[in-house]
Every structure is written in structure tokens, then in C-alpha cells.
Design an enzyme around this catalytic site. Structure first.
Site, mmCIF file in Angstrom:
data_model
loop_
_atom_site.group_PDB
_atom_site.id
_atom_site.type_symbol
_atom_site.label_atom_id
_atom_site.label_comp_id
_atom_site.label_asym_id
_atom_site.label_seq_id
_atom_site.Cartn_x
_atom_site.Cartn_y
_atom_site.Cartn_z
ATOM 1 N N CYS A 88 29.923 64.198 45.798
ATOM 2 C CA CYS A 88 29.942 65.430 45.014
ATOM 3 C C CYS A 88 29.021 65.308 43.803
ATOM 4 O O CYS A 88 27.863 64.956 43.922
ATOM 5 C CB CYS A 88 31.371 65.793 44.631
ATOM 6 S SG CYS A 88 31.554 67.457 43.947
ATOM 7 N N GLU A 92 32.377 65.736 52.352
ATOM 8 C CA GLU A 92 33.395 65.178 51.453
ATOM 9 C C GLU A 92 34.785 65.704 51.795
ATOM 10 O O GLU A 92 34.953 66.860 52.197
ATOM 11 C CB GLU A 92 33.043 65.564 50.011
ATOM 12 C CG GLU A 92 34.078 65.143 48.978
ATOM 13 C CD GLU A 92 33.889 65.819 47.632
ATOM 14 O OE1 GLU A 92 34.547 65.386 46.670
ATOM 15 O OE2 GLU A 92 33.104 66.776 47.545
ATOM 16 N N LYS A 125 34.762 56.992 45.135
ATOM 17 C CA LYS A 125 34.064 57.725 44.090
ATOM 18 C C LYS A 125 34.390 57.164 42.715
ATOM 19 O O LYS A 125 35.563 56.999 42.359
ATOM 20 C CB LYS A 125 34.439 59.208 44.163
ATOM 21 C CG LYS A 125 33.661 60.093 43.205
ATOM 22 C CD LYS A 125 34.034 61.556 43.406
ATOM 23 C CE LYS A 125 33.235 62.475 42.492
ATOM 24 N NZ LYS A 125 33.623 63.893 42.668
#
Length: 535
Positions: free
Chosen positions: A410, A290, A355
Site C-alpha cells: 500500500c 493486498e 508491512k
């Protein structure tokens, strides 16, 4: 000291002694979580919880609620402080800016989260039955409060009590039927079962413990039946290389380090691991973690060109990267997304995923609190002006040479039931993360454990790449196929396991959990009515 004496001491405790007992019992629950995974310790917090509520006395309903609320708050505070202490490490990455706010993560957040079990203990005390069925009441109400904790205010389902039973791969397989929240019901009930050994009378006081042991044996037996004896089959023609750079967090987000970081990634990615694996030759997909770069990859043609020159023909790069969207009319700057991007061997970005579930205070400031927070000098941890913008929806990621992937960035991976996009079932989870904020603490271990459980729940393998670890591949039954440890630099060559059969939880979601809650409460209510009829 006999168990009855321990129970009596907890029930009759008052003042600071009761608060200390509640705090210590809750803190013991963290021993059942990763990285220790001492799952038998689930007995300590749950058994003591029963006795704490037994001792929450008062002449009025309000007094009993307040007594239960206080005991539950100290119990929850102990659990969350012991389980989330590692959050303090994030405040030391840029200590000059954030160290002063460390108590907000280490004390204030656990204090807020403790409100959930506090209300549970208080409400449970109002409906507290005599006898063994109070165990079912506590399990049902803690299960409801944990579900709410995972959804209210964007949700924070970290260290849900059901995680206490996931340290053993066969024991956790029941999550494929009932999910994490269903597992929470049984973690509470099994852990609280010994409470009647200290407070019950006659042979009946043994019944909950006997049922708990039978339940554990049943879970383990189901796991032995579900998990195949050999290795999982793999997707043919796929050879993944996972790159874990182990960069310090301050270097990773320093823009002046951009070129050096890219060169490090490329050098490490092409490192030979054995005579059979001489670098990127033979690899089909290279995966980086990430937020890999301190720059916008899509707006840095030099970086894309350098990547293209380093990738052998037909090798695809999958990497985390910040992505700039299109500025809307009247806006001074474009939205910035925390993304996964797919880059081919010519340096072209073929696909992106943005995200959706951002981290409050880490990637953005909640609008309601933003003005107040900025007024005291606090900003989100990620140095993006205004914070990241949220993607619009969970969507599958199309990657040449791979079956459809469910991308997760995440902590998106910790939300049970929210990890697969709508539509056709994906073939695997692709989780890129950066746990470098939390150093060599228990936090990254807990994150990896929760990611593993998503594989069990959904019957899908997991490919996980983290900046500092833990990176690895997990099969559809939660078994770690290969991994790189926390705090290590390296690359990992691995195949991609095939997905497993669709699970009951994957099809029904938390409906099974809801049915179990109703069942637990119905059994308690029926037993209470029968007891009243006899008297």
C-alpha cells in the site's frame, strides 16, 4: 488586467478577500497533480504565494509572522482540500460506522497539514528579502517543510509539491538525481518565477522567468537523454500474471464471503486473455493484491489446498494476506500483520513480508490518541481487533524464479528514500495495494503516480497489483509498460523489465536535497549582503 495589477490586488488584499485568494490559489495546485497532470498550473499557487508573503505586513516581527502564517494556512488548506477530498470516500464504505466522521478526513486532516506551509510562510516573512531571491527563500523553506511533513509523526508525504512536475515522463527524470524533495525545490522556484513580472522593475524582472524556462528545458533535455528510445530489456524466463478482482470494499472484508472470494480469484486468474494466453499455463508467477482474503491464509488449510489444486506445476502465487504471528507471553492474542506471502504449487507458504509502515487510523490507532479516539466511538478502518502490528524491518523478498524484490504494501511506496531494503540492491519493486476504499476518485491515480516516481528515483521497475486498480508494470524510467485501469476487473500478462543503472538519488538519498537547500539560502544571503553594501 495587467500582471502588475493582479499582483497589487493580491498584495493589498485584506480580510476575507485575502483568505479567499489564498485558498483558491492553493486549490489550483491540485490541477497539476494526477489524474489531470496539468503541470503548468504550478505557476498559480507558487506565484501567488510570493505575493501573499509580500503582503504579510506588520510593524513588528510578531505581526509579520502572524500575517504570513494566516496566509500560508489558507493557501495550504486550499491545496490539501482540493488534493485530498477523495479521502471522504473511505468513510462511506461502512457508512453506518464512519460517515459521521467524514469531516475528520475531508476537513480536519487538510486543516492540520496546512500548518506546515503556514509556519513556512510566517518564517519566510521574517527573512523576506527584496527582489528575485525571495523566490529561492520560499523554495528552500517550503522544501524543508515538505521534508518535515514526510517524516514528522510517521510522515505523510502525499502530494508533495514536487509531484506537480511529474505528469510528463521526461520532465520527471531529474528525480533520479535529486529525488522528490529536490524536485519540490525546483517546482516552487519555477512556479514562483513569474511573480517578479508583476512586482519587479526594469529588464531584471524577466530574469527569474527566463531561468525557469531554461531550467524546464534542461530537465526535459536530461529526460530525453536518460530515457532509452526503445522498450526496456526484460528478465528472461519470467511471465507475470497480475489479477485485479475489483471487489467492493464491504465484500472484501466480510468473513462470510471468504470461499466465494477465493473461487472468484481462481476463476479470474485462469481466464484466457487470447489464444496465446490460455489461462495459467505458461505463467511463472501469479500475483494477487493486498489483503486478498477476509481470513488468515496461513491458518486456513482448506484455502491453501484449494490454491494448490488450481496452480499448474511450477507456478508461484504472490498474494497479500493477513498473517498471524506468535503470541508473546502474557498476551491474549497473537499479533496480526498485513503481509505479502509466497505460496508454491503444493500450497506451502515459502516466504512472507510484514508491512512496516502502517497507515495511522486506517490500520492502527496511534497509542497516544487511541484512548481519546475510542472514547468518541472511532476505530481504525480495517476490522482487525487492536489493529495490525508493524513488521520489524524492510527486507528483500526471496521468490523462486525471480530476482530479489523490494516488497512494499500500500502506501509504503509513497515514502521517498525508504523503499529499498538495506544490503544488495534489489531488482524490482513489488507493490501490492488495495485502493478500493477510495472508489473511482483521484486518490488511486495519485497513488499510482507516486509509485511510478519511486521507479524513476531508484532506477528500479515496479510491479503493482491493486484490488480495484491501478495495476500495472512500470520500467526503471517510470514508463508504464502495461496496466489495468481503475475500476476494471481483469488479468494482465506481462514480462518483468530489468532494473536500470543505479541512480545518484538511490546512492545519496536526500543529501543532494539538503545541499540544494543550503545553496538556495546561500545565494539569497549573498545577494542580500551585496544589496546592503550598495545602499
Amino acid at each position: 488586467m495587467r500582471l502588475a495589477g493582479v499582483a497589487e490586488a493580491v498584495i493589498l488584499a485584506w480580510g476575507w478577500r485575502k483568505r479567499l485568494i489564498a485558498f483558491a490559489a492553493g486549490a489550483c495546485g491540485a490541477l497539476a497533480l494526477a489524474p489531470l497532470d496539468l503541470w503548468p498550473f504550478v505557476v498559480v499557487p507558487m506565484t501567488v504565494a510570493i505575493w501573499l508573503i509580500d503582503g504579510a505586513v506588520g510593524t513588528t516581527a510578531g505581526q509579520r509572522f502572524r500575517a504570513g502564517f494566516a496566509a500560508g494556512w489558507w493557501w495550504g488548506f486550499g491545496f490539501f482540500v482540493a488534493g485530498l477530498w477523495w479521502l471522504g470516500a473511505a468513510f462511506l464504505v461502512e457508512a453506518d460506522k464512519f460517515a459521521w466522521a467524514m469531516p475528520l478526513g475531508v476537513v480536519a486532516l487538510p486543516a492540520f497539514l496546512a500548518v506546515f506551509p503556514a509556519f513556512t510562510f510566517g518564517a519566510a516573512r521574517l527573512f523576506w528579502p527584496a527582489g528575485a531571491t525571495r523566490i529561492l527563500v520560499l523554495a528552500a523553506m517550503l522544501g524543508i517543510s515538505e521534508w518535515l511533513r514526510g517524516h514528522v509523526l510517521t510522515g505523510f508525504p502525499w502530494n508533495v509539491y514536487g509531484m506537480m512536475l511529474t505528469g510528463e515522463v521526461h520532465l520527471e527524470q531529474v528525480a533520479s538525481l535529486i529525488g522528490l524533495y529536490g524536485l519540490t525545490l525546483f517546482a516552487v522556484a519555477i512556479g514562483a518565477a513569474p511573480a517578479t513580472l508583476g512586482t519587479g522593475r526594469g529588464v531584471g524582472r524577466w530574469a527569474p522567468s527566463v531561468f525557469a524556462l531554461i531550467g524546464l528545458a534542461g530537465f526535459f533535455g536530461f529526460g530525453l537523454w536518460r530515457v532509452p528510445s526503445g522498450a526496456s530489456p526484460v528478465v528472461p524466463g519470467v511471465k507475470l500474471r497480475l489479477m485485479q478482482p475489483n471487489l467492493s470494499q464491504d465484500a472484501k472484508f466480510n468473513g462470510t464471503h471468504g470461499p466465494a472470494i477465493l473461487e472468484k480469484y481462481l476463476e479470474l486468474s485462469d481466464r484466457a486473455t487470447s489464444p496465446e494466453n490460455p489461462g495459467l499455463q505458461g505463467v511463472t508467477h501469479l500475483i494477487w493484491p493486498e489483503s486478498a482474503f477476509p481470513f488468515l491464509l496461513g491458518r486456513t488449510p482448506g484455502a491453501l489446498s484449494r490454491i494448490a489444486s488450481a496452480l499448474p506445476p511450477d507456478v508461484t502465487l504472490i498474494t497479500g494476506a493477513a498473517r498471524a504471528g506468535e503470541a508473546l507471553p502474557g498476551e491474549s492474542r497473537p499479533p496480526i500483520y498485513n503481509s505479502i506471502q509466497v505460496v508454491n504449487d503444493e500450497g506451502a507458504i515459502l516466504a512472507s513480508y510484514d508491512k512496516v509502515h502502517l497507515v495511522p487510523f486506517g490500520e492502527y490507532l496511534p497509542p497516544v490518541l487511541g484512548t481519546l479516539i475510542r472514547a468518541v466511538g472511532l476505530s481504525q478502518f480495517v476490522s482487525v481487533p487492536g489493529g495490525f502490528s508493524s513488521g520489524t524491518r524492510h527486507a528483500p523478498l526471496a521468490i523462486k524464479g525471480l530476482p530479489p524484490a523490494a516488497p512494499l504494501i500500500c502506501y509504503e511506496v509513497v515514502f521517498p528514500g525508504e523503499v529499498t531494503p538495506r544490503g544488495p540492491r534489489p531488482a524490482f519493486f513489488l507493490n501490492l495495494t488495495n485502493d478500493g476504499w477510495f472508489g473511482l476518485t483521484s486518490g488511486p491515480h495519485q497513488h499510482f503516480a507516486q509509485a511510478r516516481l519511486r521507479s524513476v528515483e531508484e532506477g528500479l521497475p515496479l510491479v503493482r497489483v491493486a484490488n480495484t486498480g491501478i495495476s500495472g508494470v512500470v520500467d526503471a524510467y517510470g514508463r508504464v509498460v502495461a496496466s489495468l485501469p481503475l475500476g476494471a476487473e481483469g488479468v494482465l500478462d506481462t514480462a518483468l523489465p530489468r532494473r536500470g543503472p543505479a541512480t545518484l538519488y538511490g546512492r545519496a538519498g536526500d543529501a543532494v536535497f539538503a545541499g540544494l537547500v543550503v545553496l538556495f539560502l546561500a545565494i539569497s544571503s549573498f545577494t542580500r549582503r551585496r544589496r546592503r553594501q550598495r545602499t
